[in-house]
Structure formats: C-alpha cells, structure tokens
Scaffold this motif. Structure first.
Motif, mmCIF file in Angstrom:
data_model
loop_
_atom_site.group_PDB
_atom_site.id
_atom_site.type_symbol
_atom_site.label_atom_id
_atom_site.label_comp_id
_atom_site.label_asym_id
_atom_site.label_seq_id
_atom_site.Cartn_x
_atom_site.Cartn_y
_atom_site.Cartn_z
ATOM 1 N N SER A 150 0.816 -1.205 0.000
ATOM 2 C CA SER A 150 0.000 0.000 0.000
ATOM 3 C C SER A 150 0.855 1.262 0.000
ATOM 4 O O SER A 150 0.370 2.332 -0.333
ATOM 5 N N ALA A 197 2.482 4.019 -3.856
ATOM 6 C CA ALA A 197 1.346 4.749 -4.399
ATOM 7 C C ALA A 197 1.742 6.194 -4.680
ATOM 8 O O ALA A 197 2.636 6.747 -4.037
ATOM 9 N N ILE A 207 0.873 10.025 -4.251
ATOM 10 C CA ILE A 207 0.234 10.710 -3.143
ATOM 11 C C ILE A 207 -0.409 12.010 -3.624
ATOM 12 O O ILE A 207 0.273 12.882 -4.171
ATOM 13 N N ASN A 247 4.727 2.203 -8.413
ATOM 14 C CA ASN A 247 3.314 2.476 -8.140
ATOM 15 C C ASN A 247 2.367 1.841 -9.157
ATOM 16 O O ASN A 247 1.172 2.119 -9.135
ATOM 17 N N THR A 301 -1.760 2.876 -8.374
ATOM 18 C CA THR A 301 -2.330 3.084 -7.047
ATOM 19 C C THR A 301 -2.094 4.519 -6.588
ATOM 20 O O THR A 301 -0.991 5.055 -6.755
ATOM 21 N N THR A 356 -2.989 7.444 -3.269
ATOM 22 C CA THR A 356 -3.422 7.643 -1.893
ATOM 23 C C THR A 356 -3.952 9.065 -1.720
ATOM 24 O O THR A 356 -3.300 10.030 -2.134
ATOM 25 N N ASN A 357 -5.132 9.161 -1.126
ATOM 26 C CA ASN A 357 -5.709 10.469 -0.823
ATOM 27 C C ASN A 357 -5.114 10.992 0.479
ATOM 28 O O ASN A 357 -5.422 10.500 1.558
ATOM 29 N N THR A 395 -7.103 6.968 2.422
ATOM 30 C CA THR A 395 -7.387 5.701 1.750
ATOM 31 C C THR A 395 -6.870 5.728 0.311
ATOM 32 O O THR A 395 -6.574 6.781 -0.248
ATOM 33 N N ASN A 396 -6.793 4.538 -0.276
ATOM 34 C CA ASN A 396 -6.269 4.381 -1.634
ATOM 35 C C ASN A 396 -7.393 4.241 -2.651
ATOM 36 O O ASN A 396 -8.498 3.801 -2.328
ATOM 37 N N LEU A 421 -7.555 3.058 -7.098
ATOM 38 C CA LEU A 421 -6.762 2.526 -8.198
ATOM 39 C C LEU A 421 -7.384 2.928 -9.532
ATOM 40 O O LEU A 421 -8.606 2.868 -9.695
#
Length: 254
Positions: free
Chosen positions: A26, A29, A31, A54, A108, A110-111, A196-197, A199
C-alpha cells in the motif's frame, strides 16, 4: 495435532501473510497532497524491465518485460516505448500473435488531501508505436476502484471511455510522439476518504480481428482531486442567477 487444527493454523498464517503483503504494497502509491494539485507520470527514463513504481502490470506471458523499444521490436510483452536514446518514454505493450488475453496496467493512489475526494480530473495520452497492418485493433479502456481492487467501475466521462489503435498504417514502427490522442474527463460521485487508496486501471483485450495487435502505450498521466463547490461559491452563483431574473423582470415592466 489433528488435521483440522493444522489446516486452521495454515489458513490463519496465509491470511496474515497476505495482510502483511497488502500493508507493504500500500506504500507504493502516488500521493495526492492537496486538491487542485495534479499528480503526474511521464515515465521519464523508464527502462521497461519491470513495472514502473506504483504500477501493477498483468496479462502477458513470460518474459513479460522486454525493455525499451522504438517500435521495431516484434516480440510480445510490455515495453518502454520511445525514440532511441530519448528519456521521453511511454508505458506500452505488444500482444502475442493470435492472443486474446486481457492486459491491465493499474496505478495506485493515496488520498492525503485532508478531505474526502468526490471528484477526480483524469487525463492521459494514448499512443501507437507499432503498426501491424491488417492486425488486431486494440486500445485502452479506463476504470476505477475505490475498494482496494475488488470491483472496477468503467469510466465513461469525457473521452476516457475508450480509445482504439489503427491497423491501416504501414507495417512497422510508428512515431508515437505524433500518433497519439489526449483523453480526459472528470469523474464525479466518488467517496474517497482521506488516508485511503484508489486505483486507476488501463485495460486492453487485444481487440478485434486476428494476428498481431498494434504496439500501444499510455503517457503523460495526470490525476487531480477536484474540490466540491463551497457554500460561498454556491451562494454567489445563486445571487447571480437571482440578479439575472430581476433584470429580466425590470425589462418586462418598463
């Protein structure tokens, strides 16, 4: 130790191993740190010998990674497409002859904006780097997952829904820097909580027809969290609308 207990312990160990792998994966990712701040990927100097950071690539048989190519290569696999000795690269693939497997390139994100994302502006360049005259017409379709990859929803906004290659160009390499289409659109109705992620997936199913598919790629990927209109903005729009109605009413009275 009886058979059922051994099996139960094995299942638990496997579950913990999968959880540990997911947790470590995870971190790989892109960002998103703020709204209206795009995250971009241009695949600069990408070597094509493994998946880019990523990204998860799937669908091609071994050896799946064939390094860099300017479109002359004919072996099936993932490629870093671009002109020789040029750091301007693209993430692409060339399918195997007669193959109809699904190709997926998944990134991927990430928020980390500090707020829930409800809208995403997405754009990318769809490129063609090799022509197989009369071959399969393959392309790219975009989808999104907000539940860790369990379900992918097709994206059908703007011109993101699909792109197709051309099978009528002369056989051989194509200049993907000029043979491309910019695709873009804004995804709405999302609920991506802070921390959270999500995709984004680019898929190709080798397309219609027979024989070899075209050598295609994606480049210049851009993803931006779009803020919701604020109460002030909405109030201002309402005031402007009311003023317009008032002006029209005054004209009618006069």
């Amino acid at each position: 130790m009886n058979h059922r207990l051994k099996r139960s312990l094995w299942i638990r160990a496997a579950a913990w191993a999968m959880l540990a792998f997911s947790a470590s994966a995870s971190h790989a990712a892109y960002i998103l740190t703020a709204v209206n701040t795009p995250v971009t990927e241009q695949f600069t100097s990408y070597g094509g010998l493994e998946a880019p950071a990523n990204w998860t690539l799937a669908g091609l048989t071994a050896p799946p990674f064939n390094g860099q190519s300017n479109g002359f290569s004919t072996g099936g696999g993932f490629y870093s497409y671009g002109a020789d000795a040029n750091t301007n690269r693209a993430l692409g693939y060339l399918g195997n002859s007669g193959s109809a497997q699904s190709i997926t390139n998944t990134a991927t994100f990430t928020n980390s904006t500090g707020e829930t994302i409800t809208q995403l502006a997405v754009s990318f360049d769809a490129q063609q780097w090799r022509s197989e005259n009369g071959g399969r017409i393959n392309g790219w379709a975009v989808s999104i997952s907000t539940d860790g990859g369990m379900i992918y929803d097709p994206v059908s906004v703007g011109n993101l829904s699909s792109w197709q290659s051309i099978n009528t160009l002369p056989e051989g390499p194509v200049d993907g820097y000029t043979q491309f289409s910019t695709r873009s659109g804004t995804l709405t109705g999302l609920t991506i909580a802070d921390g959270t992620n999500f995709l984004l997936r680019w898929s190709s199913n080798e397309g219609s027809g027979s024989g070899w598919s075209q050598g295609i790629a994606i480049d210049n990927v851009s993803v931006t969290a779009v803020p919701e209109p604020t109460a002030t903005v909405l109030g201002g729009l309402a005031a402007l609308a009311a003023a317009g109605v008032a002006r029209r009413f005054r004209r009618r009275v006069v």
